[in-house]
Each structure stands twice: as structure tokens, then as C-alpha cells.
Design an enzyme around this catalytic site. Structure first.
Site, PDB file in Angstrom:
ATOM      1  CG  ASP A 158      -2.266   0.610   0.974  1.00 51.88           C
ATOM      2  OD1 ASP A 158      -2.291   1.843   0.836  1.00 51.88           O
ATOM      3  OD2 ASP A 158      -3.281  -0.092   0.901  1.00 51.88           O
ATOM      4  CG  HIS A 190      -5.319   3.679   1.144  1.00 44.07           C
ATOM      5  ND1 HIS A 190      -4.837   2.436   0.770  1.00 44.07           N
ATOM      6  CD2 HIS A 190      -6.619   3.708   0.754  1.00 44.07           C
ATOM      7  CE1 HIS A 190      -5.804   1.757   0.186  1.00 44.07           C
ATOM      8  NE2 HIS A 190      -6.906   2.506   0.158  1.00 44.07           N
ATOM      9  CG  ASN A 287     -13.623   2.056  -3.660  1.00 44.97           C
ATOM     10  OD1 ASN A 287     -14.090   0.977  -3.309  1.00 44.97           O
ATOM     11  ND2 ASN A 287     -12.585   2.618  -3.070  1.00 44.97           N
ATOM     12  CB  SER A 360      -9.331   0.422   0.303  1.00 42.88           C
ATOM     13  OG  SER A 360      -8.872   0.661  -0.989  1.00 42.88           O
TER      14      SER A 360
END
Lengths: 411, 77
Positions: A158, A190, A287, A360
Site C-alpha cells: 500500500d 491509506h 470503488n 479498500s
């Protein structure tokens, strides 16, 4: 002589003393006492027989030894009739005497310490029915489970991780950045959030937000601090995780694909390679949908690869999240759904925690649960672990194209 | 114009990725990285791509993709 128990059983069979059993070895329990009321005598040199003789002669104690138990378990019930128990291999005796007899014990040449009561620290939450957890950990039945991911390596690829986040103090964390000219420190947030869900534990209010709270964490930075990453960085990250023995790779990332676009062969190759090495790749479905407007977007890459576990998002009432992508190709591109709406987890300091939504957030729930299964079945193959995962899934009255087999469950 | 490429080899050639990378470099690929699982990363001029794609070991040749997530201030991630 006491010899009620039959020879060869684990029962206490002989004190080698008289039959006055008046002073039993009992723990005197008060409200949070510091000491049990018993004493530990550090014996130093001297045979067990000598110690027994001295204790009996000087203090009239009934003395048991560990060999009296024939190797069986020694518990409070079995010690009911003894005043002292000599742990022969440790050179220590547990002694129940009145305070005024301690000096007499010391005069025999033993060092005496009061036996302490050991408590679970107040800030450690024991997993159980009354554990305070996020809705995601509750609905996935992580709450109350007995596995913690201990000794299982999870890679989270990530934006990196806040290396100074206080919730992770003392954890085993391995870092690597695959982003040129950027350290692993997460300046986006994130990555820290995803690590928190998969591998974290509790927040400052005592609420548990992390699934595999004793796992070994492998933080691979494959997205830069602006949130983008080249495919080669991601392939490097996966390769690193697999070669380091990670059992799960959590990837809350993806590339948007067009409807009907074939899956990416390079990601599929590395996912199959990982499976042969006992490692499962998990990725976010993406998304780009706006379901409230009847807009459905296809599953991102690499989630749409057959050998990558693809995760959609649902909310706490098991409704598909507005943004969660759909399998528009009819090829089973969504494997399952996880908690992906209003998910609280760690965020870089000083913010510390943040509640956000998306596929996520659903993905690291699945990754963490896979780590629990790997802990439970350490000798299993990746395919067997996936079978266990699929068996536990909670079916939902929703389209397979939206939630796959259903909602992920820890057990 | 140079393109960043991700080349995937068929299972038959995955174990010989280094040898295949050498062959592809003779056809204009500047090899950056070779993975044991049968993937080669590199760059090549646009006009060389057709020839590279025709190699019998290659099952897929794509321009390197970028993965993206939302900016940190978004509530949807």
C-alpha cells in the site's frame, strides 16, 4: 502416612509425614491482593530429603514433592493437604506458613519471597463475548475467536505505514519501499488504515479494530504518497512478500479496467506462483460504482484475476456499499464481501484514527481472517485455506455479481 | 517513443525467463527486471512492440499500468 491414592495415578500419594493435615495450602483471596499468603523458599544446595527433614523437624510441616504426583498435573485441589511442596527440578519450595514462621524458615538457610498474585493487565482486552470491537469485527465473527494470527506473516502492499504509530509499539514489523525516492513512512494514510484493520489491535478507548493482532506485519510500500504506483512496483512487492514467507498479501489497490477487458496475465502469473508457495493474494474490487445512480463499474485489476481473491464492500446491515464494483463479465470476479462502510482503524499521527469507507477497507478484513486460518491450520495448502474460508462464509440475499459467495466470516 | 512494458511468458517458458529476456533484448527490449514467475519488465520503442509480442514464449505484452487510490482527504477509499 497418606497413601489414599493408588500407586501409578497422578493423585498425590504421600506426604511422608504425620496425619495432622490442619494447615492446608489455600490461596487467601481478597480484592486484588498482591500476595497469596504463601511463600516461595529458594532452597539452594541440599537434597530433597534433607529439605523435607529440616522443614518437618523445625516447623512441623507436611511436605510434598513433585515426584509424589507421578508426573501428573499439580493443582490446588491436590495440594489441599500439604503445607509445602518442593519443586525438585527447580530448587524451590512453595510453603504455606504463618507470617511469624517465616523467620524460622530463613534460619534454615533458605531465601524467602512472598508468592505474588498475577493479574491480566487492565489494558489488555481478552477476546471474548464482551469484547468491545468495531462493527466489522463483530459481524465477521472475529470477536470472541481464539486465533490472533500469531506467527503468521501478512504483507500489506500500500502507501506504507506510520512507523511511529503508538498502537503498534512492540509489534514485529518488516518494512520495504518499492517506490523510488520514497521511504516507507506513510504520508497518505491509506496504508496505515489497511495495516490497522488486518493486523492492528485496539484503540485508546479499548475498542478492537484489528483482526490478526499478533501477526507479523510486512509493510511493502508500492503506492507513492500521492496514492499511485507502477505495476512493476506492485509485482516487486508481491515477489518480496512471497519470498519472505508471507501467507497473505493484502492489496487495497487497483487499476480501472473497461467492461469486457481480459484479466492481466502478469498479475495472474504471480498470483498462481504465490499459491504454489502457500500465499494467498487478496485485492479490492474497486470503488468506481455509484449504485444510487444505477451506475455499476467492473472489477479492478488485479482483483479480477482468477487466482486473486476479490473483495467487495457491504455496510453494517449487509447492504452493498454504494461505491462497490460489480462482476460485469459474469466470470465470478467477486469472491466475497467484507465490512467496507464506516470502518474505523489507525491513521498516521497525530490523527491516530479515522473512519472511512471503500473496498479498500473490506480487503484487509479478509486478509486478517486468512491469517487466523493460517494460524489454525499451519500445514494446510493455500487451496485448503480457501476451502475453510469459503465454508464459513455467510450467504447473503444479494447478487453473486455483487458479493460473490457472501459475507466473510472468521469461523 | 519508449514504452514501459510488462511481458508475461507462457507456463512452458516461465522457468526460462532469463533466457527469453536475452532473446527479447536482441529484438529491442531493454530489460529492467526478470521475475521467476515468468514476467519480464522493460522498455522498448513503440515500433518494436509487434515483433516482441510475436515471440512464441510471450502470451501477453502490455504497457505498464498504474494503480491508483483516492486522495487522503476522501472518505471513500
Amino acid at each position: 502416612m497418606l497413601s489414599e491414592a493408588k500407586p501409578g495415578t497422578a493423585e498425590f500419594k504421600s506426604f511422608d509425614g504425620d496425619e495432622q493435615m490442619g494447615m492446608a495450602m489455600r490461596v487467601q483471596v481478597a480484592e486484588n491482593p498482591q500476595y497469596t499468603g504463601r511463600y516461595l523458599a529458594i532452597l539452594g544446595d541440599g537434597t530433597t530429603a534433607t529439605v523435607k527433614r529440616k522443614m518437618k523437624r523445625s516447623l512441623s510441616l507436611n511436605v510434598a514433592t513433585t515426584s509424589d504426583f507421578d508426573g501428573g498435573l499439580i493443582n490446588e485441589a491436590k495440594l489441599e493437604q500439604a503445607d509445602a511442596l518442593i519443586y525438585e527440578n527447580l530448587g524451590v519450595a512453595l510453603v504455606s506458613v504463618e507470617e511469624d514462621q517465616v523467620a524460622a524458615l530463613e534460619s534454615l538457610g533458605y531465601r524467602i519471597q512472598a508468592e505474588k498474585v498475577v493479574y491480566v493487565p487492565e489494558d489488555v482486552i481478552v477476546s471474548g463475548a464482551d469484547e468491545n470491537v468495531t462493527w466489522g469485527l463483530s459481524e465477521t465473527r472475529v470477536k470472541g475467536g481464539k486465533y490472533s494470527g500469531k506467527n503468521v506473516k501478512i504483507a500489506v502492499l500500500d502507501t506504507g505505514f506510520d512507523q511511529k504509530h503508538p498502537d503498534f509499539k512492540g509489534r514485529n514489523i518488516v518494512y520495504e519501499s518499492f517506490v523510488p525516492d520514497e521511504t516507507v513512512q506513510d504520508l497518505h494514510g491509506h496504508g496505515t488504515h489497511c495495516v490497522g484493520t488486518a493486523c492492528g489491535y485496539t484503540d485508546t478507548g479499548g475498542q478492537r479494530y484489528g483482526v490478526a493482532y499478533e501477526s507479523d506485519i510486512y509493510v511493502g510500500k508500492v503506492l507513492n504518497n500521492r496514492g499511485s504506483g507502477a505495476q512493476s512496483w506492485i509485482l516487486n512487492g508481491i515477489n518480496w512478500a512471497v519470498n519472505n514467507g508471507c501467507k497473505v498479501v493484502s492489496m487495497s489497490l487497483g487499476t480501472v479496467v473497461k467492461e469486457g477487458e481480459a484479466y492481466d496475465e502478469a498479475y495472474e502469473s504471480v498470483a498462481r506462483f504465490a499459491r504454489t508457495r502457500g500465499c494467498i493474494l487478496v485485492a479490492a474490487a474497486g470503488n468506481e460504482s455509484k449504485r444510487r445512480l444505477q451506475k455499476f463499474a467492473p472489477v479492478n485489476s488485479p482483483a479480477h484475476c482468477p487466482s486473486v481473491l476479490s473483495v467487495a464492500a457491504v455496510d453494517s446491515v449487509m447492504k452493498v456499499a454504494d461505491m462497490s464494483n460489480r462482476d460485469l463479465n459474469g466470470k465470478g470476479e467477486i469472491d466475497m464481501a467484507g465490512p467496507g462502510v464506516m470502518v474505523n482503524s489507525s491513521w498516521p499521527m497525530p490523527t491516530r484514527y479515522r473512519t472511512i469507507s471503500g473496498t479498500s477497507m473490506a480487503t484487509p478484513h479478509v486478509a486478517g481472517i486468512l491469517a487466523l486460518l493460517w494460524q489454525q491450520y499451519p500445514d494446510a495448502t493455500a487451496e485448503q485455506i480457501l476451502t475453510y474460508l469459503n465454508k464459513a462464509i455467510k450467504k447473503l440475499s444479494l447478487l453473486t455479481a455483487d458479493v460473490g459467495a457472501g459475507f466473510v466470516q472468521a469461523r | 517513443m519508449q514504452k514501459s512494458l510488462v511481458i508475461t511468458l507462457s507456463d512452458t517458458y516461465a522457468g526460462k525467463a532469463k533466457e527469453i529476456a536475452d532473446l527479447l533484448s536482441q529484438d529491442g527490449l531493454q530489460v529492467a527486471q526478470v521475475f521467476d514467475f515468468g514476467v519480464i519488465i522493460g522498455t522498448a520503442p513503440e515500433e518494436k512492440i509487434t515483433k516482441l509480442r510475436e515471440h512464441k514464449a510471450v502470451i501477453a505484452l502490455n504497457e505498464e499500468k498504474q494503480a491508483k487510490i483516492a486522495p487522503p482527504e476522501d472518505d471513500i477509499q
